[in-house]
Design a protein around this motif. Structure first.
Motif, PDB file in Angstrom:
ATOM      1  N   ALA A  53       0.906  -1.140  -0.162  1.00  0.00           N
ATOM      2  CA  ALA A  53      -0.070   0.042   0.047  1.00  0.00           C
ATOM      3  C   ALA A  53       0.927   1.202  -0.174  1.00  0.00           C
ATOM      4  CB  ALA A  53      -1.017  -0.009   1.282  1.00  0.00           C
ATOM      5  N   LEU A  54       1.890   1.109   0.522  1.00  0.00           N
ATOM      6  CA  LEU A  54       3.066   2.513   0.856  1.00  0.00           C
ATOM      7  C   LEU A  54       3.394   2.655  -0.617  1.00  0.00           C
ATOM      8  CD1 LEU A  54       4.946   1.547   3.989  1.00  0.00           C
ATOM      9  CD2 LEU A  54       3.271   3.361   3.636  1.00  0.00           C
ATOM     10  N   ASN A  55       3.707   1.917  -1.399  1.00  0.00           N
ATOM     11  CA  ASN A  55       4.268   2.174  -2.795  1.00  0.00           C
ATOM     12  C   ASN A  55       3.304   2.425  -3.792  1.00  0.00           C
ATOM     13  OD1 ASN A  55       7.083   1.672  -2.980  1.00  0.00           O
ATOM     14  ND2 ASN A  55       6.480  -0.401  -2.146  1.00  0.00           N
ATOM     15  N   ILE A  56       2.009   1.975  -3.582  1.00  0.00           N
ATOM     16  CA  ILE A  56       0.953   2.526  -4.472  1.00  0.00           C
ATOM     17  C   ILE A  56       0.531   4.058  -4.050  1.00  0.00           C
ATOM     18  CG2 ILE A  56      -1.454   2.172  -4.686  1.00  0.00           C
ATOM     19  CD1 ILE A  56      -1.243  -0.560  -4.319  1.00  0.00           C
ATOM     20  N   ALA A  57       0.654   4.272  -2.803  1.00  0.00           N
ATOM     21  CA  ALA A  57       0.404   5.720  -2.369  1.00  0.00           C
ATOM     22  C   ALA A  57       1.460   6.657  -2.905  1.00  0.00           C
ATOM     23  CB  ALA A  57       0.188   5.903  -0.803  1.00  0.00           C
ATOM     24  N   GLU A  58       2.740   6.124  -2.758  1.00  0.00           N
ATOM     25  CA  GLU A  58       3.908   6.872  -3.104  1.00  0.00           C
ATOM     26  C   GLU A  58       3.790   7.159  -4.572  1.00  0.00           C
ATOM     27  OE1 GLU A  58       8.643   7.140  -2.546  1.00  0.00           O
ATOM     28  OE2 GLU A  58       7.600   5.618  -1.536  1.00  0.00           O
ATOM     29  N   LYS A  70       6.596   2.142 -11.958  1.00  0.00           N
ATOM     30  CA  LYS A  70       7.840   1.711 -11.234  1.00  0.00           C
ATOM     31  C   LYS A  70       7.252   1.464  -9.669  1.00  0.00           C
ATOM     32  CE  LYS A  70      10.887   4.623  -9.723  1.00  0.00           C
ATOM     33  NZ  LYS A  70      11.954   5.493  -9.760  1.00  0.00           N
ATOM     34  N   PHE A  71       6.472   2.292  -9.236  1.00  0.00           N
ATOM     35  CA  PHE A  71       6.101   1.977  -7.780  1.00  0.00           C
ATOM     36  C   PHE A  71       5.096   0.856  -7.883  1.00  0.00           C
ATOM     37  CE2 PHE A  71       7.891   6.238  -7.038  1.00  0.00           C
ATOM     38  CZ  PHE A  71       8.618   5.955  -5.632  1.00  0.00           C
ATOM     39  N   ILE A  72       4.371   0.904  -8.735  1.00  0.00           N
ATOM     40  CA  ILE A  72       3.369  -0.525  -8.728  1.00  0.00           C
ATOM     41  C   ILE A  72       4.305  -1.707  -8.821  1.00  0.00           C
ATOM     42  CG2 ILE A  72       1.566  -1.647 -10.232  1.00  0.00           C
ATOM     43  CD1 ILE A  72       0.532   0.586  -8.543  1.00  0.00           C
ATOM     44  N   ASN A  73       5.337  -1.810  -9.661  1.00  0.00           N
ATOM     45  CA  ASN A  73       6.105  -2.889  -9.705  1.00  0.00           C
ATOM     46  C   ASN A  73       6.941  -3.094  -8.332  1.00  0.00           C
ATOM     47  OD1 ASN A  73       5.924  -3.655 -12.271  1.00  0.00           O
ATOM     48  ND2 ASN A  73       7.282  -2.429 -13.183  1.00  0.00           N
ATOM     49  N   TYR A  74       7.063  -2.115  -7.494  1.00  0.00           N
ATOM     50  CA  TYR A  74       7.752  -2.302  -6.144  1.00  0.00           C
ATOM     51  C   TYR A  74       6.511  -2.997  -5.265  1.00  0.00           C
ATOM     52  CZ  TYR A  74      11.349   1.047  -7.044  1.00  0.00           C
ATOM     53  OH  TYR A  74      12.587   1.916  -7.856  1.00  0.00           O
ATOM     54  N   SER A  75       5.429  -2.732  -5.457  1.00  0.00           N
ATOM     55  CA  SER A  75       4.274  -3.324  -4.713  1.00  0.00           C
ATOM     56  C   SER A  75       4.078  -4.796  -5.107  1.00  0.00           C
ATOM     57  CB  SER A  75       3.007  -2.730  -4.980  1.00  0.00           C
ATOM     58  OG  SER A  75       2.769  -1.451  -4.572  1.00  0.00           O
ATOM     59  N   VAL A  76       4.379  -5.180  -6.376  1.00  0.00           N
ATOM     60  CA  VAL A  76       4.288  -6.493  -6.792  1.00  0.00           C
ATOM     61  C   VAL A  76       5.115  -7.157  -6.310  1.00  0.00           C
ATOM     62  CG1 VAL A  76       4.698  -7.906  -8.871  1.00  0.00           C
ATOM     63  CG2 VAL A  76       3.072  -5.788  -9.027  1.00  0.00           C
ATOM     64  N   ARG A  77       6.441  -6.695  -6.229  1.00  0.00           N
ATOM     65  CA  ARG A  77       7.535  -7.359  -5.648  1.00  0.00           C
ATOM     66  C   ARG A  77       7.422  -7.688  -4.098  1.00  0.00           C
ATOM     67  NH1 ARG A  77      12.209  -3.499  -8.498  1.00  0.00           N
ATOM     68  NH2 ARG A  77      11.981  -4.690 -10.568  1.00  0.00           N
ATOM     69  N   HIS A 109      -5.575 -12.507  -5.861  1.00  0.00           N
ATOM     70  CA  HIS A 109      -6.479 -11.549  -6.323  1.00  0.00           C
ATOM     71  C   HIS A 109      -5.837 -10.075  -6.239  1.00  0.00           C
ATOM     72  CE1 HIS A 109     -10.257  -9.684  -7.136  1.00  0.00           C
ATOM     73  NE2 HIS A 109     -10.215  -9.091  -6.112  1.00  0.00           N
ATOM     74  N   LEU A 110      -4.966  -9.773  -5.352  1.00  0.00           N
ATOM     75  CA  LEU A 110      -4.414  -8.494  -5.342  1.00  0.00           C
ATOM     76  C   LEU A 110      -3.305  -8.323  -6.349  1.00  0.00           C
ATOM     77  CD1 LEU A 110      -4.027  -5.667  -3.977  1.00  0.00           C
ATOM     78  CD2 LEU A 110      -2.549  -6.744  -2.257  1.00  0.00           C
ATOM     79  N   MET A 111      -2.530  -9.524  -6.708  1.00  0.00           N
ATOM     80  CA  MET A 111      -1.718  -9.378  -7.990  1.00  0.00           C
ATOM     81  C   MET A 111      -2.209  -9.109  -9.078  1.00  0.00           C
ATOM     82  SD  MET A 111       1.676  -9.824  -8.626  1.00  0.00           S
ATOM     83  CE  MET A 111       2.270 -10.785  -7.306  1.00  0.00           C
ATOM     84  N   ASN A 112      -3.404  -9.807  -9.412  1.00  0.00           N
ATOM     85  CA  ASN A 112      -4.236  -9.890 -10.486  1.00  0.00           C
ATOM     86  C   ASN A 112      -4.722  -8.221 -10.693  1.00  0.00           C
ATOM     87  OD1 ASN A 112      -3.789 -12.340 -11.392  1.00  0.00           O
ATOM     88  ND2 ASN A 112      -5.675 -12.803 -10.602  1.00  0.00           N
ATOM     89  N   MET A 113      -5.044  -7.498  -9.456  1.00  0.00           N
ATOM     90  CA  MET A 113      -5.541  -6.337  -9.533  1.00  0.00           C
ATOM     91  C   MET A 113      -4.322  -5.351  -9.930  1.00  0.00           C
ATOM     92  SD  MET A 113      -7.906  -6.024  -6.428  1.00  0.00           S
ATOM     93  CE  MET A 113      -8.459  -4.257  -6.440  1.00  0.00           C
ATOM     94  N   LEU A 114      -3.070  -5.539  -9.194  1.00  0.00           N
ATOM     95  CA  LEU A 114      -2.126  -4.738  -9.725  1.00  0.00           C
ATOM     96  C   LEU A 114      -1.679  -4.857 -11.062  1.00  0.00           C
ATOM     97  CD1 LEU A 114      -0.076  -5.487  -6.329  1.00  0.00           C
ATOM     98  CD2 LEU A 114      -0.939  -3.309  -6.951  1.00  0.00           C
ATOM     99  N   GLN A 115      -1.722  -6.056 -11.485  1.00  0.00           N
ATOM    100  CA  GLN A 115      -1.129  -6.244 -12.845  1.00  0.00           C
ATOM    101  C   GLN A 115      -2.157  -5.436 -13.933  1.00  0.00           C
ATOM    102  OE1 GLN A 115       1.635  -6.914 -13.496  1.00  0.00           O
ATOM    103  NE2 GLN A 115       2.544  -8.571 -12.324  1.00  0.00           N
ATOM    104  N   SER A 116      -3.373  -5.575 -13.536  1.00  0.00           N
ATOM    105  CA  SER A 116      -4.477  -5.160 -14.485  1.00  0.00           C
ATOM    106  C   SER A 116      -4.307  -3.505 -14.200  1.00  0.00           C
ATOM    107  CB  SER A 116      -6.009  -5.525 -13.966  1.00  0.00           C
ATOM    108  OG  SER A 116      -7.094  -4.941 -14.729  1.00  0.00           O
ATOM    109  N   PHE A 117      -4.087  -2.908 -13.109  1.00  0.00           N
ATOM    110  CA  PHE A 117      -4.091  -1.430 -13.151  1.00  0.00           C
ATOM    111  C   PHE A 117      -2.799  -1.044 -13.884  1.00  0.00           C
ATOM    112  CE2 PHE A 117      -2.583   2.032 -10.704  1.00  0.00           C
ATOM    113  CZ  PHE A 117      -3.695   3.152 -10.867  1.00  0.00           C
TER     114      PHE A 117
END
Length: 122
Positions: A53-58, A70-77, A109-117
């Motif tokens: 969540a912190l990386n999504i916000a940032e 780049k920050f979404i990728n950090y969230s995925v990692r 589910h969250l991973m799929n949401m992040l990839q779709s986003f």
């Protein structure tokens, strides 16, 4: 908790809300880890879960889509790190198979949401 009007754009993102909920689930489950894991698996899983969540916000305040990606990728990692922590917790019998399955499905589910986003903001 006191009600408030969301004023930051990331607060309205479903992926941020889902990541916040997931982080709290991990925090709650990690309370049951043994004391000797306090500075190891407990801390690692909590920090990684919060980092999603912190990386999504940032990233949401970035001036460009590539920066946000780049920050979404950090969230995925970070999410992949949490999944690994879940496997470790299950192997060490800190969580049941049922709890593992539930949290694993939430993570998937969250991973799929992040990839779709991510694909939508390119």
């Amino acid at each position: 908790m006191e009600e408030y009007q969301a004023q930051f754009k990331f607060e309205n993102l479903k992926i941020w809300q889902k990541a916040m909920d997931f982080g709290e689930m991990i925090f709650d489950e990690s309370r049951n880890f043994p004391k000797e894991e306090t500075y190891n698996l407990t801390s690692q899983s909590r920090r990684a879960a919060d980092s999603i969540a912190l990386n999504i916000a940032e990233g949401s305040i970035s001036q460009s889509n590539p920066e946000f990606i780049k920050f979404i990728n950090y969230s995925v990692r970070s999410l992949a790190e949490v999944v690994t922590c879940l496997h470790k917790a299950k192997c060490r019998s800190y969580i049941s198979s049922e709890v593992f399955k539930q949290l694993y499905q939430e993570a998937f589910h969250l991973m799929n949401m992040l990839q779709s986003f991510k694909s939508k903001i390119k």
